[in-house]
Design an enzyme around this catalytic site. Structure first.
Site, PDB file in Angstrom:
ATOM      1  N   ASP A  89       0.672  -1.275   0.007  1.00 14.53           N
ATOM      2  CA  ASP A  89       0.047   0.048  -0.043  1.00 14.53           C
ATOM      3  C   ASP A  89       0.745   1.300   0.034  1.00 14.53           C
ATOM      4  OD1 ASP A  89      -2.622   1.443   0.232  1.00 14.53           O
ATOM      5  OD2 ASP A  89      -1.679   2.044   2.256  1.00 14.53           O
TER       6      ASP A  89
ATOM      7  N   GLU B  33       1.153  -0.884  -5.300  1.00 16.44           N
ATOM      8  CA  GLU B  33       0.071   0.068  -5.355  1.00 16.44           C
ATOM      9  C   GLU B  33       0.696   1.438  -5.661  1.00 16.44           C
ATOM     10  OE1 GLU B  33      -3.230   2.755  -4.081  1.00 16.44           O
ATOM     11  OE2 GLU B  33      -1.410   2.217  -2.552  1.00 16.44           O
TER      12      GLU B  33
END
Ligand code: OTU
Length: 645
Positions: A288, A330
């Site tokens: 993330d 990501e």
């Protein structure tokens, strides 16, 4: 130089390993561990040396890291070890045409982990082989940024279940051939994490886990250069804590504290959490917000070279202790930066935000030129990696295309982004979309869009207006977008709910913990009644479901849509997007019409790309056969998957 680093790595092992060996429980175990070290430790050593080598206690940290690795290696469950071996023998497994992903929230889709396990038959019915569970760890109760503020990486959010439930779910999925994808939220922890609490109590060891500053003046070397990520929630990137009398670095929400990876203890601690998740059964970890993990004075603190070194170090380390694990990047950033994270030694998988944004762009403009030219430059990635292609997800749509390509096409990028925001928030005349603005920046004018797929393609408006034709058009748009991500190469991911044509959910506006974050409009619960509607072929949801089912079966029966080469082509028609998939001498040609009118295809195009003879469209009922010389015409939003007969 290379040799001396290798030599240093070897010498380091010679010195440190005798201290670790007594912990081994068998000769075979020790041998297997040292074999992995032989392969990956020199790389890991080089990377860590680059990041931390100038710190006086470097070797102390290195020893701790080796300890973390061996412990995780020892704890790796047997089934996962044998799976590691299988994957090492078949390193392209994730490029297969059988791969089909989905992402869902445990609570929104099933309530809790136990009930989610009962939905496995549904996942099988859909054809899934990959399931991304949105963050499910312990997190602050009121607002946790949808779980992206983790208070404990080793504890499941009690409302969803326990670690045992998660492991059970993981193995149940594995038995059905579905890999489990979990988030590795490693840029920040929540302010309720034990480390953050200790920092709040003034413990220096843990203050050093984060970026804490005594005065506003200390922020000056950083603040002017940083991009504001959530400007509607809070300006700037730092939060003043009265209790600590300090500023804390918080790129996202106030309660998400950025970790300080300049501290090797943070690397080691987070490596422990990473390997814990791997051993709990995660097949793929979603890294993330990885663009933000390294900070440097006087820079934007995004996409810095050290961020790559850090992720590569995690990669080398995980291949020692959990070799079958994959990393998914990501990085929702400039396309040139997105591809830099993609490498077998960094992240083997990456979201494809460029394709995502440009699909929406082409849908609005009915023109595919920007998408074609951008993807020609940025779709190719190394052969042993893959894109994760998606249309919608839990976040917003950010218009991340390359400005220089836009300029070349005579498009003013800022104006164009403004247009796209207007279009998708339904403010542009003639727009079919029902989206909501997300994080408008009053200073820069920057904005993103939130909304559920079906609402963004027009279904919400069409249903409200009871406009049958527009309902059909909206469904066709949904089919076209999926037919593209199912065929372009990589792992397609469906955002659960989209397969049922679920519309925007505006209830977040009444919830004090959510009303500041419009992304909740596209985080929609799916219950049994919604699922039951999939069998009603006369409802929009039922039609979407049936259409997708057909596309999925066709994808999974066509090896050319798996591990084959992708080439983005110019179709000679600005409304028609096209690419080929080739393997050995075989070619599949995909064409997609983004306009509202029929579009002709030049017969020379198919003649030059497909071998002579008749051609078949795999997406046509009965696979209608055409002569190469016949004029091919695509209806609005029609997609063809053409092969020669
Ligand atoms: C990610 O996204 C998650 O997907 C979000 O749900 C989280 O809120 C966030 O990290 C924090 O954990 O800002 O709007 O430019 O776009 O990393 C989404 C990169 C986000 C960001 C992306 C981030």
């Amino acid at each position: 130089m290379m040799h001396s680093l290798d030599y240093d790595a070897r010498k380091t092992l010679d010195r440190l390993l005798p201290r670790l060996q007594p912990k081994a429980t068998s000769k075979a175990e020790w041998q297997a561990f040292t074999e992995n070290l032989d392969q990956q430790f020199p790389r890991l050593f080089g990377l860590l040396h680059g990041l931390y080598g100038n710190q006086y206690d470097f070797f102390y940290h290195l020893e701790s890291i080796l300890g973390t690795l061996f412990e995780a290696f020892q704890e790796r469950p047997k089934v996962l070890r044998s799976q590691d071996k299988k994957r090492q023998k078949d390193p392209h497994w994730f490029k297969s045409e059988q791969m089909l992903g989905a992402a869902c929230y445990v609570d929104l889709f099933a309530g809790d982990l136990k009930s989610l396990r009962e939905q496995i038959p549904y996942f099988k019915e859909l054809g899934l082989s990959y399931l991304h569970l949105m963050p499910l760890f312990k997190a602050p109760e009121a607002n946790s940024d949808g779980g992206y503020a983790v208070s404990d990486y080793r504890q499941v959010n009690p409302s969803l279940g326990t670690m045992t439930d998660l492991k059970r779910l993981g193995s149940a999925l594995r038995n059905e051939g579905i890999v489990m994808v979990l988030d590795f939220v490693f840029n920040h922890t929540s302010d309720e994490h034990e480390w953050a609490r200790k920092a709040q109590h003034g413990e220096q060891e843990y203050l050093d886990y984060y970026f804490c500053f005594d005065s506003k003046g200390d922020l000056a070397p950083y603040e002017p250069y940083l991009r504001e990520i959530f400007p509607e929630i809070r300006r700037g990137s730092f939060t003043w804590r009265d209790d600590m009398q300090k500023w804390v670095w918080t790129t996202f929400n106030n309660f998400q504290w950025d970790l300080n990876y300049r501290n090797p203890a943070v690397f080691n601690a987070m490596l422990g959490e990473l390997l814990f998740l791997a051993n709990a059964g995660a097949d793929i970890l979603r890294f993330d917000a990885l663009a933000f993990v390294w900070k440097e004075k006087g820079t934007v603190c995004e996409n810095l070279p050290q961020a790559h070194d850090l992720i590569q170090a995690f990669n080398a380390a995980s291949r020692i202790a959990a070799p079958g694990l994959l990393f998914k990047s990501e990085a929702i950033v400039h396309p040139d930066e997105v591809v830099r994270y993609i490498d077998t030694d960094e992240c083997q998988l990456s979201y494809n935000p460029l394709l995502m944004a440009l699909l929406w762009n082409s849908l609005a403009t009915r023109d595919v030129t920007l998408m074609t030219q951008s993807l020609q430059a940025r779709f190719p990635i190394p052969n042993d990696t893959a894109w994760v292609n998606y249309i919608r997800g839990h976040d917003d749509i950010g218009w991340t295309f390359d400005d220089s390509i836009a300029w070349r096409l005579g498009i003013n990028p800022d104006d164009h982004r403004r247009f796209l925001n207007q279009y998708y928030t339904g403010q542009f005349e003639g727009s079919f979309a029902r989206g909501v603005p997300f994080q408008e920046n009053k200073t820069t004018g920057d904005c993103r869009v939130a909304g559920q797929l079906a609402s963004l393609v027009g279904l919400e408006k069409a249903i409200e207006a009871q406009d049958e034709e527009e309902i059909t058009r909206s469904i066709n748009r949904i089919m076209m977008l999926h037919a593209i991500i199912f065929s372009i190469g990589g792992v397609p991911v469906i955002y659960m709910g989209d397969e049922l044509g679920t519309l925007n959910d505006y209830r977040y506006q009444q919830d004090v913990d959510k009303q500041n974050d419009s992304r909740w409009v596209n985080r929609v619960p799916v219950n049994e009644a919604d699922l039951a509607k999939r069998h009603q072929s006369d409802t929009p949801g039922g039609r979407v479901y049936a259409g997708l089912q057909k596309l999925i079966r066709l994808r999974q029966s066509q090896p050319l849509l798996g591990d084959a080469h992708t080439h983005i082509i110019e179709t000679g028609n600005p409304h028609v997007f096209g690419f080929t998939r080739t393997h050995d001498a075989e070619t599949l040609l995909v064409l997609a019409n983004f306009s509202d009118f029929n579009q002709p295809i030049d017969p020379q195009l198919t003649q030059s790309l497909l071998s002579v003879g008749a051609i078949v469209d795999l997406l046509q009922e009965g696979g209608e056969v055409k002569q190469q010389t016949d004029r091919l015409e695509l209806m609005p939003h029609q997609v063809c998957w053409l092969v020669s007969k």
